[in-house]
Every structure is written in structure tokens, then in C-alpha cells.
Design a protein around this motif. Sequence first.
Motif, PDB file in Angstrom:
ATOM      1  N   LEU A  40       0.828  -1.201   0.000  1.00 54.28           N
ATOM      2  CA  LEU A  40       0.000   0.000   0.000  1.00 54.28           C
ATOM      3  C   LEU A  40       0.867   1.258   0.000  1.00 54.28           C
ATOM      4  O   LEU A  40       0.628   2.186  -0.765  1.00 54.28           O
ATOM      5  N   ILE A  41       1.887   1.276   0.828  1.00 54.29           N
ATOM      6  CA  ILE A  41       2.797   2.427   0.887  1.00 54.29           C
ATOM      7  C   ILE A  41       3.504   2.602  -0.452  1.00 54.29           C
ATOM      8  O   ILE A  41       3.635   3.718  -0.956  1.00 54.29           O
ATOM      9  N   LEU A  42       3.954   1.497  -1.043  1.00 54.09           N
ATOM     10  CA  LEU A  42       4.629   1.555  -2.333  1.00 54.09           C
ATOM     11  C   LEU A  42       3.691   2.101  -3.415  1.00 54.09           C
ATOM     12  O   LEU A  42       4.069   2.955  -4.210  1.00 54.09           O
ATOM     13  N   PHE A  43       2.458   1.603  -3.414  1.00 51.55           N
ATOM     14  CA  PHE A  43       1.474   2.064  -4.400  1.00 51.55           C
ATOM     15  C   PHE A  43       1.173   3.550  -4.243  1.00 51.55           C
ATOM     16  O   PHE A  43       1.203   4.307  -5.213  1.00 51.55           O
ATOM     17  N   LEU A  44       0.892   3.993  -3.029  1.00 48.41           N
ATOM     18  CA  LEU A  44       0.591   5.407  -2.790  1.00 48.41           C
ATOM     19  C   LEU A  44       1.804   6.290  -3.084  1.00 48.41           C
ATOM     20  O   LEU A  44       1.663   7.387  -3.626  1.00 48.41           O
ATOM     21  N   GLY A  45       2.981   5.796  -2.752  1.00 45.82           N
ATOM     22  CA  GLY A  45       4.198   6.542  -3.047  1.00 45.82           C
ATOM     23  C   GLY A  45       4.415   6.705  -4.536  1.00 45.82           C
ATOM     24  O   GLY A  45       4.829   7.763  -5.001  1.00 45.82           O
ATOM     25  N   SER A  46       4.103   5.679  -5.322  1.00 46.14           N
ATOM     26  CA  SER A  46       4.286   5.779  -6.769  1.00 46.14           C
ATOM     27  C   SER A  46       3.295   6.766  -7.370  1.00 46.14           C
ATOM     28  O   SER A  46       3.630   7.486  -8.310  1.00 46.14           O
ATOM     29  N   LEU A  47       2.080   6.818  -6.846  1.00 48.68           N
ATOM     30  CA  LEU A  47       1.113   7.798  -7.337  1.00 48.68           C
ATOM     31  C   LEU A  47       1.577   9.216  -7.045  1.00 48.68           C
ATOM     32  O   LEU A  47       1.480  10.105  -7.894  1.00 48.68           O
ATOM     33  N   THR A  48       2.073   9.448  -5.860  1.00 56.20           N
ATOM     34  CA  THR A  48       2.585  10.767  -5.503  1.00 56.20           C
ATOM     35  C   THR A  48       3.781  11.122  -6.370  1.00 56.20           C
ATOM     36  O   THR A  48       3.900  12.240  -6.848  1.00 56.20           O
ATOM     37  N   PHE A  49       4.646  10.149  -6.598  1.00 52.59           N
ATOM     38  CA  PHE A  49       5.829  10.374  -7.425  1.00 52.59           C
ATOM     39  C   PHE A  49       5.417  10.739  -8.846  1.00 52.59           C
ATOM     40  O   PHE A  49       5.974  11.649  -9.448  1.00 52.59           O
ATOM     41  N   GLN A  50       4.400  10.055  -9.398  1.00 53.81           N
ATOM     42  CA  GLN A  50       3.923  10.362 -10.742  1.00 53.81           C
ATOM     43  C   GLN A  50       3.373  11.778 -10.817  1.00 53.81           C
ATOM     44  O   GLN A  50       3.591  12.487 -11.783  1.00 53.81           O
ATOM     45  N   ALA A  51       2.654  12.212  -9.815  1.00 54.56           N
ATOM     46  CA  ALA A  51       2.058  13.546  -9.820  1.00 54.56           C
ATOM     47  C   ALA A  51       3.136  14.616  -9.831  1.00 54.56           C
ATOM     48  O   ALA A  51       2.949  15.684 -10.381  1.00 54.56           O
ATOM     49  N   GLN A  52       4.265  14.332  -9.225  1.00 54.01           N
ATOM     50  CA  GLN A  52       5.329  15.320  -9.157  1.00 54.01           C
ATOM     51  C   GLN A  52       6.219  15.276 -10.389  1.00 54.01           C
ATOM     52  O   GLN A  52       7.044  16.149 -10.574  1.00 54.01           O
ATOM     53  N   ASN A  53       6.084  14.275 -11.235  1.00 56.60           N
ATOM     54  CA  ASN A  53       6.937  14.141 -12.405  1.00 56.60           C
ATOM     55  C   ASN A  53       6.278  14.602 -13.692  1.00 56.60           C
ATOM     56  O   ASN A  53       6.649  14.146 -14.763  1.00 56.60           O
ATOM     57  N   ILE A  54       5.335  15.476 -13.607  1.00 52.82           N
ATOM     58  CA  ILE A  54       4.703  16.014 -14.795  1.00 52.82           C
ATOM     59  C   ILE A  54       5.690  16.969 -15.455  1.00 52.82           C
ATOM     60  O   ILE A  54       6.260  17.837 -14.807  1.00 52.82           O
ATOM     61  N   VAL A  55       5.883  16.788 -16.748  1.00 55.38           N
ATOM     62  CA  VAL A  55       6.822  17.639 -17.487  1.00 55.38           C
ATOM     63  C   VAL A  55       6.037  18.537 -18.435  1.00 55.38           C
ATOM     64  O   VAL A  55       5.304  18.056 -19.301  1.00 55.38           O
ATOM     65  N   TRP A  56       6.204  19.826 -18.247  1.00 57.92           N
ATOM     66  CA  TRP A  56       5.547  20.818 -19.092  1.00 57.92           C
ATOM     67  C   TRP A  56       6.550  21.343 -20.123  1.00 57.92           C
ATOM     68  O   TRP A  56       7.642  21.763 -19.762  1.00 57.92           O
ATOM     69  N   LYS A  57       6.192  21.326 -21.374  1.00 54.18           N
ATOM     70  CA  LYS A  57       6.992  21.979 -22.403  1.00 54.18           C
ATOM     71  C   LYS A  57       6.716  23.473 -22.273  1.00 54.18           C
ATOM     72  O   LYS A  57       5.614  23.896 -21.946  1.00 54.18           O
ATOM     73  N   THR A  58       7.726  24.296 -22.546  1.00 53.51           N
ATOM     74  CA  THR A  58       7.550  25.750 -22.425  1.00 53.51           C
ATOM     75  C   THR A  58       7.768  26.475 -23.740  1.00 53.51           C
ATOM     76  O   THR A  58       7.663  27.697 -23.786  1.00 53.51           O
ATOM     77  N   THR A  59       8.050  25.726 -24.801  1.00 52.69           N
ATOM     78  CA  THR A  59       8.148  26.344 -26.126  1.00 52.69           C
ATOM     79  C   THR A  59       7.231  25.595 -27.081  1.00 52.69           C
ATOM     80  O   THR A  59       7.090  24.367 -26.986  1.00 52.69           O
ATOM     81  N   MET A  60       6.640  26.311 -27.983  1.00 50.91           N
ATOM     82  CA  MET A  60       5.709  25.691 -28.922  1.00 50.91           C
ATOM     83  C   MET A  60       6.429  24.762 -29.888  1.00 50.91           C
ATOM     84  O   MET A  60       5.878  23.735 -30.273  1.00 50.91           O
ATOM     85  N   GLU A  61       7.649  25.092 -30.278  1.00 53.80           N
ATOM     86  CA  GLU A  61       8.387  24.220 -31.191  1.00 53.80           C
ATOM     87  C   GLU A  61       8.535  22.817 -30.613  1.00 53.80           C
ATOM     88  O   GLU A  61       8.247  21.824 -31.284  1.00 53.80           O
TER      89      GLU A  61
END
Length: 150
Positions: A8-29
Motif C-alpha cells: 500500500l505504501i509503495l502504491f501510494l508513493g508511486s502515485l505521488t511520485f507520478q504527480a510530481q513528475n509532470i513535465v511541461w513543455k515551455t516552447t511551442m516548437e
Amino acid sequence: MIKKILLLILFLGSLTFQAQNIVWKTTMEAAITASNEENKPMLIFFTSSSAPTNLQNEVFKTPDFAVWSRDNVILVKLDLSDINASDADKEQNVKLKNAFGVQDLPEVCFANASIRKSKTTFQALGKIGYKPGGAKAWISESDAILHPSE
């Protein structure tokens, strides 16, 4: 019992980790290239430093959004108040904001784009701002924009 708790801890930790690893592009190219390579529409997030943070806090920082965005869109963040952006990028971002009819910040536009003969053409799919109800409600509305026939 201990195994179940650890799982359970591993599963919840992976969800939190995924939420923090969102990568936003900042240029349209970069965003257009990724969008075309992965055959996914772009989620273009227009914002500024003075814009309310409800959308970011209640939707973008959730595990549900992290999973959904990874599978459905290319994330693009265009901060209209970014002092580190080049003058050309600032001008381009304002032109895009106006072209997509963005009035209030923050707002999200969904779009596809293609480049032919050094000319970029955008196909707007729809736009959405902050709506109370959390990530699941926002994602549901976004899915209705991206997949209107379903």
C-alpha cells in the motif's frame, strides 16, 4: 499483514511520485514536435504569475491528472509573465493567447498543430478554465472536448 502495508505504501508513493513528475513543455516548437511524434493533442496552459492557482492546485498536482495527461496530451505551459522568456517567445505567446480567444487566466486550450513550409497551422479543439469539482470532473470535461463522439 506487513506485506500488505508495504504494498500500500509503495502504491501510494508511486502515485505521488507520478504527480510530481509532470513535465511541461515551455516552447511551442518542442510541443508541436512531441505532439506530432506521439500523435497526441497539446494541452496549452495559459497562465501568469498573478493568475489564480486553483486549477494548478486542485487539478494539475493530482495523481489522476498525472496519469491522464501522460496517456492523452502533450503538456504546454505558456506563462505570459515569464521574465526569462525571449522577446520572440513572449510575442508568440501573446499572439497564441489572442488567436485562441483566451480572455481570463488561467485557461487551457486543446489543439493540434502542423508545420508545412515553415508555417504553423493550429486546429483548436476546445478550451476550458477552472471548474470546481476536482481533477476527475475536470478530466471528464476535457475528455468530452478531446473525444466528442464518445
